[in-house]
Design an enzyme around this catalytic site. Structure first.
Site, mmCIF file in Angstrom:
data_model
loop_
_atom_site.group_PDB
_atom_site.id
_atom_site.type_symbol
_atom_site.label_atom_id
_atom_site.label_comp_id
_atom_site.label_asym_id
_atom_site.label_seq_id
_atom_site.Cartn_x
_atom_site.Cartn_y
_atom_site.Cartn_z
ATOM 1 C CD GLU A 1 -10.693 -7.641 -0.260
ATOM 2 O OE1 GLU A 1 -11.519 -7.213 0.575
ATOM 3 O OE2 GLU A 1 -9.503 -7.301 -0.266
ATOM 4 C CG ASP B 1 -8.139 -9.485 8.564
ATOM 5 O OD1 ASP B 1 -8.898 -9.263 7.608
ATOM 6 O OD2 ASP B 1 -7.325 -8.653 9.008
ATOM 7 C CE1 TYR C 1 -3.769 -2.306 0.261
ATOM 8 C CE2 TYR C 1 -2.730 -3.164 2.249
ATOM 9 C CZ TYR C 1 -3.693 -3.259 1.261
ATOM 10 O OH TYR C 1 -4.578 -4.306 1.279
ATOM 11 C CG HIS D 1 -5.098 0.020 3.046
ATOM 12 N ND1 HIS D 1 -4.811 0.070 4.373
ATOM 13 C CD2 HIS D 1 -5.674 -1.182 2.847
ATOM 14 C CE1 HIS D 1 -5.173 -1.058 4.954
ATOM 15 N NE2 HIS D 1 -5.708 -1.838 4.044
#
Ligand code: MG
Length: 397
Positions: free
Chosen positions: A332, A309, A155, A205
Site C-alpha cells: 500500500e 500515518d 468507507y 474497514h
C-alpha cells in the site's frame, strides 16, 4: 559499543502525527531511526519510550536485536498492546538501521537479499459517484499504477443519504446497506469502462455486520478483485472459516493486529491470502521477519499497511521487507507530499507503479530535525474514529 541515548522526535509534515525514535550509540555519529507512530495516541508512546524503554536500554549492546526485542516485550510483563508495541518498534527498527550501517548493507541485504528490484504498490481511488471513481482510476493508470483500491465516499457510502434520528450525537455516520450497493455498482461501472487491464482492490474497514460481509464477498466475485481487505473486525475473525467455504474472493486481513495469536490460526488454516499488518503495531522488523517466514510456509503473501500515518521511516522498513520476502504480494502506498521528502531525505520513491529503494546502508533514510520541528504535532481530539451506524448505534471505525 553501547546504546548511549534513546530519543523521540514527533513531527506532522503532512498533518498526521508521526513518532520517530533515534537510538544513539557510543560510536561517534552511529545512530539508527525507527517508526513508533501510533498517531491517535502519540503522547502515550512517547512516554513509554522516554520513561520506560530508555532506562532499560541505555548501556546495552545494540547489536543483540533479537535479545533486546524479547527483553522489551516481556520487561513490562503485560505485553502485546498497541502503545508498547509501537514503542518497541521504534527501537527495533533503529537497531536494524544501526546494524545495516555497521555492515555497510541495506536492510534487505541483511535479511537475506533481494527477491525483486522494486515493490509493486497500490494506491487509493475514491469519489462521490461511480463516474468520479472511474476518473480517479484512469488518472492512476495514466501515472503507471496497475493496482488500485476502489472506495466510494470513503468507507461508508454517501453520508448525505444517511437519515440520522433527531438528537443523535456528532460523529461519522454510515449506512451499511447503501454502502455495499454503491460499491458493487461502482465496480461494475469501472470494469465496464476500463476492462480487465487493472487490478482492483477494496477495503471494508471492518464496517459490515458479518452476515452482510459474507454476502458482499460473494457479490464481488464477478469483478475479480485482487483482494478484499478487513472484511471482518479482529473481534469477528472466527467468521473467516464460514466465508472461506462460501467465496473465492481473495482476502487480506490484519492492520489492527497486535498479538501473534491473532494471525496464527488464520495463516495455519489458510483462511486468508494476504497478511496485512501494520509493522510498528506488531513490534517492528523483528516481529515482521518472523511473520514473513511463518506465512511463507502456507503460501500466504504480505501486503503491509502503508497509509500516511506510517512514517517515512516505517515505509522504508516496509520496502526493505517487500524486497526481501519471497512471499511478498503488494505494498500500500500513500503518496507523500513534497514537504515529507524534505523532512525525511531518503523517503522511498515510486515510479511507474513500483517503489524503489536507495542503496544506502540500513534503512537508507534520514530525518532533518530542524525541518521536522517546523511541523509540530497537534494534540486535538480524534474525530474520524467517532463512528456510528445510520441510526446512531456505535460502530467500529
Ligand atoms: Mg485498511
Amino acid at each position: 559499543m553501547t546504546i548511549r541515548n534513546v530519543r523521540v522526535i514527533c513531527t506532522a509534515p503532512a498533518g498526521a502525527r508521526l513518532v520517530i525514535v533515534k537510538v544513539e550509540t557510543s560510536e561517534p555519529d552511529l545512530f539508527g531511526l525507527g517508526c513508533a507512530t501510533f498517531t491517535q495516541r502519540h503522547l502515550a508512546v512517547v512516554t513509554a519510550i522516554e520513561k520506560h524503554l530508555k532506562p532499560l536500554l541505555v548501556g546495552r549492546d545494540p547489536s543483540c536485536i533479537e535479545d533486546l526485542f524479547h527483553l522489551m516485550m516481556v520487561n513490562g510483563y503485560w505485553r502485546n498492546g498497541p502503545v508498547l508495541n509501537n514503542a518497541i518498534s521504534g527501537v527495533d527498527m533503529a537497531l536494524w538501521d544501526i546494524k545495516g550501517k555497521l555492515a555497510g548493507m541495506p536492510l534487505y541485504d541483511l535479511l537475506g537479499g533481494k527477491c525483486r528490484s522494486a515493490a509493486q504498490v497500490y494506491v487509493h481511488a475514491d469519489g462521490a459517484t461511480a463516474a468520479a471513481v472511474c476518473d480517479s482510476v484512469r488518472s492512476f493508470l495514466d501515472q503507471g499504477y496497475r493496482f488500485i483500491r476502489v472506495q466510494q465516499s470513503g468507507y461508508g457510502g454517501a453520508e448525505s443519504r444517511v437519515r440520522r434520528p433527531a438528537g443523535s450525537p456528532a460523529g461519522v455516520y454510515y449506512d451499511t446497506r447503501s454502502y455495499t450497493r454503491e460499491v458493487l455498482a461502482t465496480l461494475d461501472h469501472v470494469r465496464n469502462e476500463i476492462g480487465e487491464s487493472v487490478e482492483l482492490l477494496h477495503d471494508v474497514h471492518e464496517r459490515l455486520p458479518p452476515i452482510e460481509a459474507l454476502q458482499f464477498a460473494r457479490d464481488l466475485e464477478p469483478f475479480g478483485l485482487y483482494f478484499l481487505e478487513d472484511c471482518f473486525a479482529p473481534e469477528d475473525v472466527d467468521w473467516f472459516e464460514r466465508l472461506r467455504t462460501l467465496s473465492s474472493t481473495p482476502l487480506a486481513m490484519g492492520e489492527l493486529f497486535n498479538n501473534p495469536n491473532e494471525w496464527k490460526k488464520l495463516i495455519a488454516e489458510r483462511l486468508i491470502d494476504f497478511v496485512r499488518v501494520h509493522i510498528s503495531q506488531i513490534g517492528g522488523v523483528t516481529a515482521a521477519r518472523h511473520l514473513v517466514s511463518f506465512a511463507a510456509q502456507y503460501a500466504i503473501r504480505t501486503a503491509w499497511h502503508g497509509p500516511g500515518d506510517v512514517s517515512p521511516v516505517g515505509h522504508a522498513a516496509n520496502l526493505h521487507l517487500d524486497l526481501w520476502a519471497p512471499n511478498f504480494g503488494v505494498q500500500e502506498w500513500c503518496r507523500f507530499p513534497e514537504q515529507v521528502y524534505e523532512v525525511f531525505p531518503g523517503t522511498p520513491v515510486v515510479r511507474d507503479g513500483y517503489m524503489y529503494p536507495n542503496d544506502r546502508p540500513g534503512l537508507g533514510i534520514e530525518i532533518d530535525e530542524k525541518r521536522a520541528a517546523e511541523y509540530p504535532c497537534p494534540n486535538d481530539v480524534i474525530e474520524w474514529t467517532q463512528v456510528r451506524r445510520h441510526d446512531g448505534s456505535p460502530a467500529r471505525p
